[in-house]
Design a protein around this motif. Structure first.
Motif, PDB file in Angstrom:
ATOM      1  N   ARG A   1      36.209   8.908  -9.547  1.00 24.65           N
ATOM      2  CA  ARG A   1      34.997   8.961  -8.722  1.00 24.65           C
ATOM      3  C   ARG A   1      34.975   7.837  -7.699  1.00 24.65           C
ATOM      4  O   ARG A   1      34.482   8.005  -6.582  1.00 24.65           O
TER       5      ARG A   1
ATOM      6  N   GLN B   1      37.232   8.947  -4.932  1.00 28.71           N
ATOM      7  CA  GLN B   1      36.547   9.990  -4.172  1.00 28.71           C
ATOM      8  C   GLN B   1      35.524   9.390  -3.205  1.00 28.71           C
ATOM      9  O   GLN B   1      35.439   9.787  -2.032  1.00 28.71           O
TER      10      GLN B   1
ATOM     11  N   GLU C   1      36.935  22.200 -11.885  1.00 25.30           N
ATOM     12  CA  GLU C   1      36.984  21.176 -10.836  1.00 25.30           C
ATOM     13  C   GLU C   1      38.131  20.216 -11.124  1.00 25.30           C
ATOM     14  O   GLU C   1      38.433  19.922 -12.283  1.00 25.30           O
TER      15      GLU C   1
ATOM     16  N   MET D   1      40.542  16.692  -9.343  1.00 21.36           N
ATOM     17  CA  MET D   1      40.968  15.767  -8.299  1.00 21.36           C
ATOM     18  C   MET D   1      42.397  15.340  -8.600  1.00 21.36           C
ATOM     19  O   MET D   1      42.721  15.048  -9.749  1.00 21.36           O
TER      20      MET D   1
ATOM     21  N   TYR E   1      40.952  17.491  -3.539  1.00 23.92           N
ATOM     22  CA  TYR E   1      39.805  17.949  -4.324  1.00 23.92           C
ATOM     23  C   TYR E   1      39.872  19.468  -4.406  1.00 23.92           C
ATOM     24  O   TYR E   1      39.999  20.149  -3.386  1.00 23.92           O
TER      25      TYR E   1
ATOM     26  N   GLN F   1      38.188  23.049  -6.422  1.00 22.19           N
ATOM     27  CA  GLN F   1      37.133  23.622  -7.247  1.00 22.19           C
ATOM     28  C   GLN F   1      37.260  25.137  -7.221  1.00 22.19           C
ATOM     29  O   GLN F   1      37.503  25.730  -6.160  1.00 22.19           O
TER      30      GLN F   1
ATOM     31  N   TRP G   1      30.881  18.436  -0.901  1.00 22.01           N
ATOM     32  CA  TRP G   1      31.523  17.319  -0.200  1.00 22.01           C
ATOM     33  C   TRP G   1      30.591  16.826   0.869  1.00 22.01           C
ATOM     34  O   TRP G   1      30.338  17.418   1.841  1.00 22.01           O
TER      35      TRP G   1
END
Length: 264
Positions: free
Chosen positions: A57, A60, A110, A112, A252, A254, A264
């Motif tokens: 996170r 991100q 989801e 990353m 990223y 999803q 986003w």
């Protein structure tokens, strides 16, 4: 893998040179994705699916701040973002994260993925990206000559000539020389509303989808293209730190049916 128009280029009323440029852009995108994600198949890169939530996170958020800081006209980051970009590019050394490998943080539907490259790894990346583009472009030229080379109408002749004239240097598109000369940091993005996760995992990466997205999110036998579709956004951060060329790729993903406005 990326959205295609329903009509073929031959059916569209468009300038032959523009048609050729659009096809080159398509191959450029595919070459970039292949070079970023082929590591497990080509270079013994490891899938590391235990990137901690707070680290993922944090990365991100850093990427999002960098994206917001740049103008829409240029991928070159402003001077005030240089420190943040350098910190992110130098994160592997500070946090004990390996370069070349794919660090993954995932939740149901989801995911990353973060990958850093440095030094010779960056050089290899550029070589591979250029090779992917060159092979695809040359194969398409041969295909078009065989299929349409016998035609003598003006647009067909102009189209084949335009294809022959295209020369794309991927390092130039990535502003590699500018980064080295001016010590700037560059952030570019690539988005696909519907990425076929099996294409990315099985074909490009050369690994089972479950190894990347996790067993719960991996497509099952008999799934449709829509079932395999994931929203995909790739960030490419480049720069030079202490004389060493570095890259950070942040993806990223999803599942499409779970993508919400404003993610986003």
């Amino acid at each position: 893998m990326f959205d295609e128009p329903n009509e073929s280029p031959q059916e569209r009323v468009i300038d032959p040179a523009q048609r050729a440029r659009e096809k080159a852009d398509e191959f450029r995108v595919h070459a970039e994705v292949a070079a970023v994600f082929e590591g497990p198949r080509k270079f013994d890169a490891q899938i590391r699916p235990r990137l901690k939530d707070d680290v993922a996170r944090d990365i991100q958020k850093r990427i999002a701040r960098l994206e917001k800081s740049k103008s829409a006209e240029s991928p070159i980051l402003p001077p005030e973002s240089a420190e943040g970009a350098a910190d992110l590019l130098g994160l592997p050394a500070k946090s004990g994260l390996s370069t070349n490998d794919y660090h993954i943080h995932r939740r149901p539907g989801e995911m990353m993925i973060v990958r850093w490259l440095e030094g010779e790894q960056v050089e290899t990346f550029y070589e591979r990206m250029q090779a992917h583009f060159d092979v695809a472009m040359e194969d398409f030229r041969d295909e078009q000559r065989q299929a349409h080379g016998w035609k003598q109408d003006e647009k067909t002749v102009a189209y084949i000539a335009a294809l022959d004239a295209i020369e794309v240097k991927m390092a130039d598109r990535y502003l590699r020389a500018i980064i080295a000369k001016h010590k700037v940091f560059v952030l570019s993005t690539l988005t696909a509303d519907q990425m076929d996760i099996l294409h990315l995992c099985d074909y490009v990466m050369g690994v089972e989808a479950a190894e990347v997205v996790g067993p719960a999110s991996a497509p099952r036998d008999g799934t449709t293209e829509q079932d395999r579709a994931w929203f995909f956004k790739l960030f490419s951060l480049r720069g030079v730190i202490e004389g060493v060329e570095r890259m950070c790729f942040f993806a990223y993903l999803q599942k499409t049916e779970e993508t919400m406005e404003g993610d986003w």
